[in-house]
Motif scaffolding. Sequence first.
Motif, PDB file in Angstrom:
ATOM      1  N   GLY A  15       0.806  -1.209   0.000  1.00  0.00           N
ATOM      2  CA  GLY A  15       0.000   0.000   0.000  1.00  0.00           C
ATOM      3  C   GLY A  15       0.840   1.260   0.000  1.00  0.00           C
ATOM      4  N   PHE A  16       0.201   2.386   0.296  1.00  0.00           N
ATOM      5  CA  PHE A  16       0.858   3.696   0.204  1.00  0.00           C
ATOM      6  C   PHE A  16       2.046   3.824   1.158  1.00  0.00           C
ATOM      7  N   ILE A  17       1.904   3.375   2.387  1.00  0.00           N
ATOM      8  CA  ILE A  17       2.997   3.514   3.360  1.00  0.00           C
ATOM      9  C   ILE A  17       4.204   2.696   2.913  1.00  0.00           C
ATOM     10  N   GLN A  18       3.986   1.470   2.455  1.00  0.00           N
ATOM     11  CA  GLN A  18       5.111   0.661   1.991  1.00  0.00           C
ATOM     12  C   GLN A  18       5.772   1.285   0.760  1.00  0.00           C
ATOM     13  N   ARG A  19       4.958   1.748  -0.192  1.00  0.00           N
ATOM     14  CA  ARG A  19       5.519   2.321  -1.426  1.00  0.00           C
ATOM     15  C   ARG A  19       6.251   3.639  -1.187  1.00  0.00           C
ATOM     16  N   THR A  20       5.924   4.341  -0.094  1.00  0.00           N
ATOM     17  CA  THR A  20       6.407   5.700   0.089  1.00  0.00           C
ATOM     18  C   THR A  20       7.447   5.843   1.191  1.00  0.00           C
TER      19      THR A  20
ATOM     20  N   ALA B  44       6.116  -1.653   7.081  1.00  0.00           N
ATOM     21  CA  ALA B  44       5.305  -0.671   6.360  1.00  0.00           C
ATOM     22  C   ALA B  44       4.109  -1.345   5.700  1.00  0.00           C
ATOM     23  N   GLY B  45       4.327  -2.542   5.142  1.00  0.00           N
ATOM     24  CA  GLY B  45       3.222  -3.285   4.544  1.00  0.00           C
ATOM     25  C   GLY B  45       2.190  -3.717   5.567  1.00  0.00           C
ATOM     26  N   ARG B  46       2.634  -4.027   6.779  1.00  0.00           N
ATOM     27  CA  ARG B  46       1.694  -4.406   7.823  1.00  0.00           C
ATOM     28  C   ARG B  46       0.883  -3.198   8.275  1.00  0.00           C
ATOM     29  N   ILE B  47       1.497  -2.023   8.305  1.00  0.00           N
ATOM     30  CA  ILE B  47       0.749  -0.804   8.614  1.00  0.00           C
ATOM     31  C   ILE B  47      -0.344  -0.593   7.579  1.00  0.00           C
ATOM     32  N   ASP B  48      -0.011  -0.783   6.299  1.00  0.00           N
ATOM     33  CA  ASP B  48      -1.017  -0.649   5.239  1.00  0.00           C
ATOM     34  C   ASP B  48      -2.188  -1.606   5.451  1.00  0.00           C
ATOM     35  N   SER B  49      -1.881  -2.857   5.764  1.00  0.00           N
ATOM     36  CA  SER B  49      -2.950  -3.852   5.940  1.00  0.00           C
ATOM     37  C   SER B  49      -3.825  -3.529   7.138  1.00  0.00           C
ATOM     38  N   ILE B  50      -3.199  -3.180   8.246  1.00  0.00           N
ATOM     39  CA  ILE B  50      -3.953  -2.902   9.469  1.00  0.00           C
ATOM     40  C   ILE B  50      -4.807  -1.651   9.303  1.00  0.00           C
ATOM     41  N   ARG B  51      -4.223  -0.604   8.721  1.00  0.00           N
ATOM     42  CA  ARG B  51      -4.985   0.636   8.568  1.00  0.00           C
ATOM     43  C   ARG B  51      -6.174   0.441   7.618  1.00  0.00           C
ATOM     44  N   ARG B  52      -5.989  -0.349   6.586  1.00  0.00           N
ATOM     45  CA  ARG B  52      -7.086  -0.614   5.656  1.00  0.00           C
ATOM     46  C   ARG B  52      -8.192  -1.414   6.337  1.00  0.00           C
TER      47      ARG B  52
END
Length: 361
Positions: A119-124, A145-153
């Motif tokens: 997601g955006f956090i991982q890509r950025t 960062a990818g886990r942050i994307d998953s959890i936030r979504r």
Amino acid sequence: MAGAVGRLNGVPIEFLGSKRKLLPFLTEKIGSHVREEGHFVDLFCGTASVASAFRAHGSRVTANDQLELCSTIAEASLLNRGTPDFRELDGAGELRGRDDGDGYDRVLARLNELPPSAGFIQRTYSPASLDESGVARMYLSEENAGRIDSIRRQIEDWEPLLTKGEKALLIVDLIGATSRRSNTAGTYGCYLKQWKPRSLEPLELVRAPSPSRRGSGHAVYRQEAESLLPSLEADVVYADPPYTKRQYAAYYHLLETIVRYDSPAVTGKTGLRPWSEASSAFCYRRKAPGALERLVGRLRTRHFFLSYNSDGQITDAEIREILGPHGRLRVWEIPYQRYKSSARPHRGPLVTERLYHLASA
């Protein structure tokens, strides 16, 4: 902005100007002016340590901050009566098959099991941001960062089944987990060029301390303080505005983006989100005295308290001149640890923290 290390759900976070260590001093001086179940307003609530302390003392609390990061922290603290049970989420079958702990424990377990996503956090903000110049932002490991994307979504997908306080609590838990694994020196103005061992450990949400159950009618706003004041009448209005040129919106841009979940257009090596709309006049020497004067002119309270210190953009003499015509003024002073990035040898390790009390005539 002295004594900058605050605490966010038990996680150390370099939040500029945190008043956590000054709470005994502040509650002693201010508390006697808030009647039982009286209305306490915190205009620049930050990590809501002062607002939470006055809720625990039995006040009806209104907290405000322009940053969504800060107002969400306040929502997690003020809009939950004790630990929430996530009843609707459980009733909808989202936690089916889990019997390990209460609803809060089961929600955290479900979120912690989510695999990373691109997601955006991982890509950025992870090595996945590598560009043609060979530069990659190292705020977070790619997996975290990818886990942050998953959890936030997932939190966003659950929104129809969450109360406002429940959603805020889960977002704040994610911010706390992010802070524990961020590859920074504290704030988010830059990242470190070498990985801290802690930043490579798996990101995990942990249970937050239970919010107070005291009081009712608490409210949280996300407005410019000057525009909010005319609509608020209170026993006490407390202001802890920015003191120096450091803009909170820039220093905490990554956390603000996680809270907002808005995928902004970012710029520069640090991936800074647009932040000018959240800039504060209190951060500019030329504008700060006028900002304070306008603030005081809109008060609807018998007791106004202002936290400020000797490193601030407004001098003690100027503050006394601004406040003096509006009522009886009293000032307390206390030595306090200077924020380490400002601790130049010729200035010494301490600042003078002042609490101004303006009582209307």
